[in-house]
Each structure stands twice: as C-alpha cells, then as structure tokens.
Scaffold this motif. Sequence first.
Motif, PDB file in Angstrom:
ATOM      1  N   LEU A  32     -87.890 -47.827  35.791  1.00  0.00           N
ATOM      2  CA  LEU A  32     -86.678 -48.429  36.334  1.00  0.00           C
ATOM      3  C   LEU A  32     -85.627 -48.384  35.237  1.00  0.00           C
ATOM      4  O   LEU A  32     -85.782 -49.036  34.204  1.00  0.00           O
ATOM      5  CB  LEU A  32     -86.934 -49.872  36.780  1.00  0.00           C
ATOM      6  CG  LEU A  32     -85.717 -50.625  37.310  1.00  0.00           C
ATOM      7  CD1 LEU A  32     -85.121 -49.935  38.543  1.00  0.00           C
ATOM      8  CD2 LEU A  32     -86.080 -52.073  37.623  1.00  0.00           C
ATOM      9  N   PHE A  33     -84.577 -47.586  35.438  1.00  0.00           N
ATOM     10  CA  PHE A  33     -83.467 -47.507  34.483  1.00  0.00           C
ATOM     11  C   PHE A  33     -82.502 -48.650  34.780  1.00  0.00           C
ATOM     12  O   PHE A  33     -82.187 -48.924  35.937  1.00  0.00           O
ATOM     13  CB  PHE A  33     -82.755 -46.164  34.603  1.00  0.00           C
ATOM     14  CG  PHE A  33     -83.596 -45.016  34.113  1.00  0.00           C
ATOM     15  CD1 PHE A  33     -83.624 -44.680  32.769  1.00  0.00           C
ATOM     16  CD2 PHE A  33     -84.374 -44.277  34.996  1.00  0.00           C
ATOM     17  CE1 PHE A  33     -84.404 -43.639  32.311  1.00  0.00           C
ATOM     18  CE2 PHE A  33     -85.158 -43.229  34.554  1.00  0.00           C
ATOM     19  CZ  PHE A  33     -85.181 -42.906  33.206  1.00  0.00           C
ATOM     20  N   VAL A  34     -82.023 -49.293  33.714  1.00  0.00           N
ATOM     21  CA  VAL A  34     -81.157 -50.453  33.857  1.00  0.00           C
ATOM     22  C   VAL A  34     -79.844 -50.170  33.144  1.00  0.00           C
ATOM     23  O   VAL A  34     -79.791 -50.128  31.916  1.00  0.00           O
ATOM     24  CB  VAL A  34     -81.821 -51.713  33.253  1.00  0.00           C
ATOM     25  CG1 VAL A  34     -80.921 -52.929  33.451  1.00  0.00           C
ATOM     26  CG2 VAL A  34     -83.202 -51.943  33.859  1.00  0.00           C
ATOM     27  N   GLY A  35     -78.784 -49.960  33.934  1.00  0.00           N
ATOM     28  CA  GLY A  35     -77.458 -49.802  33.359  1.00  0.00           C
ATOM     29  C   GLY A  35     -76.910 -51.151  32.922  1.00  0.00           C
ATOM     30  O   GLY A  35     -77.498 -52.203  33.211  1.00  0.00           O
ATOM     31  N   ILE A  36     -75.785 -51.126  32.241  1.00  0.00           N
ATOM     32  CA  ILE A  36     -75.166 -52.386  31.812  1.00  0.00           C
ATOM     33  C   ILE A  36     -74.551 -53.073  33.024  1.00  0.00           C
ATOM     34  O   ILE A  36     -74.898 -54.188  33.372  1.00  0.00           O
ATOM     35  CB  ILE A  36     -74.121 -52.135  30.712  1.00  0.00           C
ATOM     36  CG1 ILE A  36     -74.798 -51.488  29.499  1.00  0.00           C
ATOM     37  CG2 ILE A  36     -73.428 -53.443  30.327  1.00  0.00           C
ATOM     38  CD1 ILE A  36     -73.837 -50.933  28.470  1.00  0.00           C
ATOM     39  N   ASN A  37     -73.612 -52.390  33.688  1.00  0.00           N
ATOM     40  CA  ASN A  37     -73.023 -52.847  34.946  1.00  0.00           C
ATOM     41  C   ASN A  37     -72.311 -51.653  35.566  1.00  0.00           C
ATOM     42  O   ASN A  37     -72.031 -50.679  34.877  1.00  0.00           O
ATOM     43  CB  ASN A  37     -72.070 -54.029  34.744  1.00  0.00           C
ATOM     44  CG  ASN A  37     -70.752 -53.638  34.108  1.00  0.00           C
ATOM     45  OD1 ASN A  37     -70.723 -52.925  33.098  1.00  0.00           O
ATOM     46  ND2 ASN A  37     -69.658 -54.111  34.673  1.00  0.00           N
ATOM     47  N   PRO A  38     -72.012 -51.704  36.854  1.00  0.00           N
ATOM     48  CA  PRO A  38     -71.314 -50.579  37.465  1.00  0.00           C
ATOM     49  C   PRO A  38     -69.885 -50.471  36.930  1.00  0.00           C
ATOM     50  O   PRO A  38     -69.194 -51.489  36.780  1.00  0.00           O
ATOM     51  CB  PRO A  38     -71.294 -50.913  38.955  1.00  0.00           C
ATOM     52  CG  PRO A  38     -72.252 -52.034  39.144  1.00  0.00           C
ATOM     53  CD  PRO A  38     -72.341 -52.739  37.835  1.00  0.00           C
ATOM     54  N   GLY A  39     -69.467 -49.266  36.646  1.00  0.00           N
ATOM     55  CA  GLY A  39     -68.063 -49.029  36.350  1.00  0.00           C
ATOM     56  C   GLY A  39     -67.277 -48.990  37.654  1.00  0.00           C
ATOM     57  O   GLY A  39     -67.850 -49.004  38.755  1.00  0.00           O
ATOM     58  N   LEU A  40     -65.966 -48.924  37.547  1.00  0.00           N
ATOM     59  CA  LEU A  40     -65.134 -48.907  38.750  1.00  0.00           C
ATOM     60  C   LEU A  40     -65.386 -47.667  39.597  1.00  0.00           C
ATOM     61  O   LEU A  40     -65.364 -47.731  40.829  1.00  0.00           O
ATOM     62  CB  LEU A  40     -63.656 -49.016  38.365  1.00  0.00           C
ATOM     63  CG  LEU A  40     -63.260 -50.308  37.645  1.00  0.00           C
ATOM     64  CD1 LEU A  40     -61.763 -50.306  37.348  1.00  0.00           C
ATOM     65  CD2 LEU A  40     -63.659 -51.544  38.448  1.00  0.00           C
TER      66      LEU A  40
END
Length: 195
Positions: A32-40
């Motif tokens: 499971l890859f975890v990004g920081i947060n979605p960009g715009l």
Amino acid sequence: MKPATFRPSRADLAAAADRTIPDVLAPGLAVLFVGINPGLWSAATGWHFARPGNRFWPALHRGGFTPRLLHPSEQDELPALGLGITNMAARASARADELSAAELVDGAAILTATVARYRPRWVAVVGVTAYRIGFQRPKAAFGPQPETLADARLWVLPNPSGLNAHFTPVTLGLAFAELRVATELPDRRPPPTTA
C-alpha cells in the motif's frame, strides 16, 4: 471517469482545493503506497499522483512493480498487481507544506486503522518528512523502518514530486526497486530486447 487526456483548467484546480479522492484499496495487498496528500491536479481528476511532472508512475514502473508505465487514469489496475494507494492526509492542497502537523498526526492514526482493516503486507510512505511528522519519528530515514504498522512492514520512499530535486528519475526508480526486492514481488518489466 475523466478521459486520460483531461487537463484541468485553472478554475478546475482552484475548485479542487480541500477535496478528497477515493483510495485505491483491496484486502491483502502486497504494498500500500501512501502519498502525503492529493495535489490539486489529483483532486481535479480523481487520480493519485496525477500532476504532470510527478514521478510516481515512472518510478513504480522503473522499480519493476508494473509491466508498463501506467497513466494515473489507470490506477484501478493496481490492485490486480497487489498494489494500492492512499494518503496521509485526505484533503487536497496546492503544496504538501500547507498541511499542519496535526493533520499528519491525525492522518497517521487513520492510516493505521486502514492498514488494520485491509491488511497489506507492506506500507510504503512516499515522503520522509510526512512520515517523520505523522508518526512522530523525527530521525526516520529512507528504507525499511524498525516498527510495523498494524502488522504490516513499513518502508519510507522519497517523495516523487517534481519539486524534489534530490532524486532523479533513475534514483527514484532504484529506491522503488529496492522496496520491490524486499517485498519479494517479481520484476514485472518485460525483459530487455537484444538486437
């Protein structure tokens, strides 16, 4: 679903602030890859790591996780490969540094519950600073982590954002490949052709 050729306008991007996008999840994933947060751009399209110049998808392929370079619009193909994507913080922003420490700490708690529910074997946080803040591990480095997360092994990868000049596309691919080898997943890239 928006076509792969969709390019958000400035108005689309402005309207995407604070939106959330669905995770790409299934029970029992290998990673499971975890990004920081979605960009715009991701919030406007609904695709993770969607902004042109983000190097997640090329690094995923260079690392051997995918048989070909996937477009962000093809993210739903990942679970069949044993892969998924979520984020530390759900709300979209123009830059990750717009998030508060409290949002990352709260996000780490939510991620822990998600991992306990879906039981991936590995969790790969894509961004060491977000990992350090969210999990309150100020000295964490890239690579495998000594602790687990709800029984999943933990790994920290470099942030694939085009703003992260410390890593080239090649070195990002090598970092992803190191994780793939640790997970014991096969290299899914086609063998090189010989002339």
